[in-house]
Design an enzyme around this catalytic site. Structure first.
Site, PDB file in Angstrom:
ATOM      1  N   ARG A 259     -13.727 -21.297   2.198  1.00 20.46           N
ATOM      2  CA  ARG A 259     -12.282 -21.352   2.502  1.00 20.46           C
ATOM      3  C   ARG A 259     -11.403 -20.982   1.308  1.00 20.46           C
ATOM      4  NH1 ARG A 259     -14.167 -25.799   5.409  1.00 20.46           N
ATOM      5  NH2 ARG A 259     -14.226 -25.332   7.634  1.00 20.46           N
TER       6      ARG A 259
ATOM      7  N   LYS B  53      -2.850  -8.489  -0.558  1.00 20.95           N
ATOM      8  CA  LYS B  53      -3.441  -8.067   0.725  1.00 20.95           C
ATOM      9  C   LYS B  53      -4.919  -7.789   0.494  1.00 20.95           C
ATOM     10  CE  LYS B  53       0.214  -5.881   3.425  1.00 20.95           C
ATOM     11  NZ  LYS B  53       0.650  -4.595   4.010  1.00 20.95           N
TER      12      LYS B  53
ATOM     13  N   GLU C 295       1.055   7.382  -4.781  1.00 20.08           N
ATOM     14  CA  GLU C 295       1.640   6.048  -4.562  1.00 20.08           C
ATOM     15  C   GLU C 295       2.745   5.778  -5.590  1.00 20.08           C
ATOM     16  OE1 GLU C 295       0.994   4.364  -1.903  1.00 20.08           O
ATOM     17  OE2 GLU C 295      -1.023   4.917  -1.251  1.00 20.08           O
TER      18      GLU C 295
ATOM     19  N   LYS D 198       6.207  -2.660  -6.916  1.00 17.53           N
ATOM     20  CA  LYS D 198       5.465  -3.426  -5.903  1.00 17.53           C
ATOM     21  C   LYS D 198       5.704  -4.928  -6.100  1.00 17.53           C
ATOM     22  CE  LYS D 198       1.641  -4.010  -3.074  1.00 17.53           C
ATOM     23  NZ  LYS D 198       0.346  -3.564  -2.624  1.00 17.53           N
TER      24      LYS D 198
ATOM     25  N   GLU E 212       5.058  -9.707   4.320  1.00  8.26           N
ATOM     26  CA  GLU E 212       5.516  -8.532   5.075  1.00  8.26           C
ATOM     27  C   GLU E 212       6.237  -8.894   6.361  1.00  8.26           C
ATOM     28  OE1 GLU E 212       2.944  -5.093   4.781  1.00  8.26           O
ATOM     29  OE2 GLU E 212       3.774  -4.320   6.656  1.00  8.26           O
TER      30      GLU E 212
ATOM     31  N   ARG F 103       8.924  -5.806   2.781  1.00  5.54           N
ATOM     32  CA  ARG F 103       7.643  -5.315   2.248  1.00  5.54           C
ATOM     33  C   ARG F 103       7.179  -4.085   3.034  1.00  5.54           C
ATOM     34  NH1 ARG F 103       2.316  -8.685   0.059  1.00  5.54           N
ATOM     35  NH2 ARG F 103       1.057  -6.849  -0.323  1.00  5.54           N
TER      36      ARG F 103
ATOM     37  N   ASN G 129       5.426   0.980   3.081  1.00  8.72           N
ATOM     38  CA  ASN G 129       4.661   1.867   3.973  1.00  8.72           C
ATOM     39  C   ASN G 129       5.319   3.242   4.115  1.00  8.72           C
ATOM     40  OD1 ASN G 129       2.773  -0.107   4.468  1.00  8.72           O
ATOM     41  ND2 ASN G 129       3.919  -0.960   6.196  1.00  8.72           N
TER      42      ASN G 129
ATOM     43  N   HIS H 112       3.397   6.283   5.213  1.00 10.67           N
ATOM     44  CA  HIS H 112       2.078   5.868   5.698  1.00 10.67           C
ATOM     45  C   HIS H 112       1.913   5.994   7.212  1.00 10.67           C
ATOM     46  CE1 HIS H 112       1.598   4.581   1.610  1.00 10.67           C
ATOM     47  NE2 HIS H 112       0.380   4.140   1.836  1.00 10.67           N
TER      48      HIS H 112
ATOM     49  N   HIS I 156      -1.464   7.763   8.230  1.00  6.20           N
ATOM     50  CA  HIS I 156      -2.545   7.149   8.997  1.00  6.20           C
ATOM     51  C   HIS I 156      -3.007   8.036  10.152  1.00  6.20           C
ATOM     52  CE1 HIS I 156      -1.326   2.918   7.444  1.00  6.20           C
ATOM     53  NE2 HIS I 156      -2.135   3.543   6.620  1.00  6.20           N
TER      54      HIS I 156
ATOM     55  N   HIS J 200      -6.885   9.329   0.876  1.00 11.41           N
ATOM     56  CA  HIS J 200      -5.721   8.536   1.288  1.00 11.41           C
ATOM     57  C   HIS J 200      -4.432   9.014   0.592  1.00 11.41           C
ATOM     58  CE1 HIS J 200      -3.371   5.076   2.533  1.00 11.41           C
ATOM     59  NE2 HIS J 200      -3.057   4.840   1.268  1.00 11.41           N
TER      60      HIS J 200
HETATM   61  N1  LIG Z   1      -4.562  -4.263  -0.642  1.00 15.17           N
HETATM   62  C1  LIG Z   1      -3.577  -3.400  -0.719  1.00 15.17           C
HETATM   63  O1  LIG Z   1      -2.399  -3.759  -0.836  1.00 15.17           O
HETATM   64  C2  LIG Z   1      -3.900  -1.938  -0.688  1.00 15.17           C
HETATM   65  C3  LIG Z   1      -2.911  -0.999  -1.027  1.00 15.17           C
HETATM   66  C4  LIG Z   1      -3.256   0.340  -1.050  1.00 15.17           C
HETATM   67  C5  LIG Z   1      -4.531   0.736  -0.716  1.00 15.17           C
HETATM   68  N2  LIG Z   1      -5.464  -0.208  -0.378  1.00 15.17           N
HETATM   69  C6  LIG Z   1      -6.841   0.185  -0.049  1.00 15.17           C
HETATM   70  O2  LIG Z   1      -7.402   0.781  -1.208  1.00 15.17           O
HETATM   71  C7  LIG Z   1      -8.418   1.703  -0.812  1.00 15.17           C
HETATM   72  C8  LIG Z   1      -8.264   2.978  -1.597  1.00 15.17           C
HETATM   73  O3  LIG Z   1      -8.396   2.662  -2.956  1.00 15.17           O
HETATM   74  P1  LIG Z   1      -8.924   3.747  -4.012  1.00 15.17           P
HETATM   75  O4  LIG Z   1      -8.174   4.994  -3.849  1.00 15.17           O
HETATM   76  O5  LIG Z   1      -8.937   3.077  -5.326  1.00 15.17           O
HETATM   77  O6  LIG Z   1     -10.380   4.076  -3.466  1.00 15.17           O
HETATM   78  P2  LIG Z   1     -11.852   3.616  -3.861  1.00 15.17           P
HETATM   79  O7  LIG Z   1     -11.953   2.192  -4.159  1.00 15.17           O
HETATM   80  O8  LIG Z   1     -12.718   4.151  -2.780  1.00 15.17           O
HETATM   81  O9  LIG Z   1     -12.131   4.429  -5.206  1.00 15.17           O
HETATM   82  C9  LIG Z   1     -12.158   5.838  -5.173  1.00 15.17           C
HETATM   83  C10 LIG Z   1     -13.445   6.385  -5.797  1.00 15.17           C
HETATM   84  O10 LIG Z   1     -13.344   6.267  -7.208  1.00 15.17           O
HETATM   85  C11 LIG Z   1     -14.517   5.621  -7.738  1.00 15.17           C
HETATM   86  N3  LIG Z   1     -14.054   4.945  -8.935  1.00 15.17           N
HETATM   87  C12 LIG Z   1     -13.297   3.828  -9.030  1.00 15.17           C
HETATM   88  N4  LIG Z   1     -12.935   3.615 -10.305  1.00 15.17           N
HETATM   89  C13 LIG Z   1     -13.491   4.601 -11.037  1.00 15.17           C
HETATM   90  C14 LIG Z   1     -13.460   4.942 -12.430  1.00 15.17           C
HETATM   91  N5  LIG Z   1     -12.722   4.252 -13.303  1.00 15.17           N
HETATM   92  N6  LIG Z   1     -14.199   5.996 -12.850  1.00 15.17           N
HETATM   93  C15 LIG Z   1     -14.905   6.725 -11.960  1.00 15.17           C
HETATM   94  N7  LIG Z   1     -14.934   6.500 -10.636  1.00 15.17           N
HETATM   95  C16 LIG Z   1     -14.229   5.443 -10.187  1.00 15.17           C
HETATM   96  C17 LIG Z   1     -14.988   4.770  -6.597  1.00 15.17           C
HETATM   97  O11 LIG Z   1     -16.366   4.479  -6.713  1.00 15.17           O
HETATM   98  C18 LIG Z   1     -14.685   5.655  -5.396  1.00 15.17           C
HETATM   99  O12 LIG Z   1     -15.715   6.608  -5.245  1.00 15.17           O
HETATM  100  C19 LIG Z   1      -8.271   1.885   0.692  1.00 15.17           C
HETATM  101  O13 LIG Z   1      -9.317   1.215   1.356  1.00 15.17           O
HETATM  102  C20 LIG Z   1      -6.936   1.238   1.010  1.00 15.17           C
HETATM  103  O14 LIG Z   1      -6.907   0.682   2.313  1.00 15.17           O
HETATM  104  C21 LIG Z   1      -5.179  -1.519  -0.377  1.00 15.17           C
END
Ligand SMILES: NC(=O)c1ccc[n+]([C@@H]2O[C@H](COP(=O)([O-])OP(=O)(O)OC[C@H]3O[C@@H](n4cnc5c(N)ncnc54)[C@H](O)[C@@H]3O)[C@@H](O)[C@H]2O)c1
Length: 355
Positions: A108, A130, A177, A219, A229, A233, A237, A240, A244, A256
């Protein structure tokens, strides 16, 4: 090192942004047992942080699932992790979302420290609490972030030196972003992006520290005002709703951040069509996006009716109303009940084709 304090009452925490600051995490976990979930692609950085137990994770949208959460929780149980322990999630947004959700759910809820290693995760995913995973639909496609929880971290440590190994395409996705955050009304961030493009793309440490600080600060401000949100908040988006609809189309092969970049251009066209901004502001948005070699339109034209249909089904499964985040002179606002004609116009402005 810069510090941003996210003020959320008893859930407040610091975001530390610097170069070579990973070991700072050790100050926070010295007394408690700790479990580190780390992206296998950043194993070299994981060694710099103390953790009693470690688990590598092959991060992708396909492994961002409940199955992974169960495996992580089983490993935590076998390692003797209890309610006084700390989860350390190190990696991009996928690892942060998965590690954060495992921390939110295990017994939990246990403490969670986020160590983002992509630009996107530093400026966006690691801040705001999130967490969550994707869910498979009956047809096998993914409902993004369908299962999750708000679970604020106790600390975020963003070390920009880790970005040196990040793929250039992934770095640009993080910039998308940052552009979004600048468009929400932060002129200092906009100037930084416009004046320091080359240093950003060359991963100059002091420029990246400024970029992450200013962008994550946008942010932070929004999250402090609306943690769950229920109001503003949603402005985060921006772009987005369009993104999406196109991100899952396989032939487009969009990351993305690239889908968001196209989405920002579509949102700018929609805002112009609604009379909220003048044409020069819309072209300004396209200029910022293309300056970082991010796409301003679909790499392969897509039929308009398919995109409208995808947008509708995305809204349906998210239970969202027919509303868009649009730009205005001060930043952005929520537009309700936008007509299909104007949405179509926005799509055609980024390369959708009418049949
Ligand atoms: N929680 C939130 O508020 C929020 C906001 C925006 C996005 N997201 C989520 O985040 C995800 C996208 O995040 P992302 O773009 O970081 O993708 P990701 O975590 O898939 O990383 C992208 C790639 O980079 C590699 N990588 C990471 N750090 C590295 C480094 N320092 N050196 C070499 N390779 C590295 C990873 O292994 C992966 O292959 C999505 O799932 C999205 O839904 C969440």
């Amino acid at each position: 090192m810069n510090t941003l304090s996210v003020n959320l009452g008893h859930r407040s925490y610091d975001v530390l942004i610097g170069a070579g600051c990973l070991a700072r995490v050790n100050d926070d976990i010295s007394d408690a047992s700790s479990f580190m979930l780390f992206d296998s692609n950043v194993a070299q950085y994981a060694d710099g942080v103390y953790a009693e137990h470690r688990m590598p994770f092959d991060a992708s949208e396909q492994t961002k699932t409940m199955l992974s959460i169960e495996q992580i929780c089983q490993t935590m149980r076998a390692s003797g992790i209890d309610r006084s322990s700390t989860m350390i999630a190190m990696g991009g947004g996928v690892t942060g979302d998965v590690g954060g959700f495992a921390a939110a759910s295990y017994m939990r809820g246990i403490k969670c420290i986020q160590i983002p290693t992509t630009l996107l995760a530093m400026v966006d995913a690691s801040v705001g609490g999130k967490t969550g995973v994707n869910m498979k639909s009956e047809s096998g496609s993914l409902y993004k972030n369908m299962i999750g929880a708000f679970w604020q971290p106790s600390l975020v440590v963003a070390d920009v030196t880790t970005l040196k190994t990040l793929d250039a395409r992934q770095l640009r996705c993080g910039v998308a972003e940052c552009i979004k955050h600048a468009l929400l009304g932060n002129d200092g961030l906009k100037a930084l992006l416009q004046e320091h493009r080359d240093s950003i793309l060359a991963c100059d440490e002091s420029t990246l520290i400024q970029l992450v600080t200013q962008s994550a600060s946008v942010k932070k401000d929004v999250v402090e005002e609306d943690e769950r949100e229920q109001g503003n908040r949603a402005l985060l988006n921006l772009g987005h709703t369009f993104a999406h609809a196109i991100e899952p189309i396989e032939e487009l092969d969009l990351y993305h951040g690239e889908a968001v970049a196209i989405g920002l251009c579509a949102a700018a066209s929609l805002s112009e069509a609604l009379g909220l901004i003048d044409p020069s502001r819309a072209s300004d948005v396209r200029g910022m996006v293309s300056a970082f070699d991010l796409p301003t339109s679909l790499p392969i034209p897509q039929p308009l009716d398919v995109l409208l249909e995808r947008m509708q089904s995305d809204k349906k499964h998210m239970g969202a109303k027919n509303r868009f985040i649009v730009l205005n002179d001060a930043g952005a606002e929520i537009a309700e009940d936008v007509s299909e004609a104007l949405i179509s116009l926005a799509w055609t402005s980024v390369g959708a084709t009418r049949s």
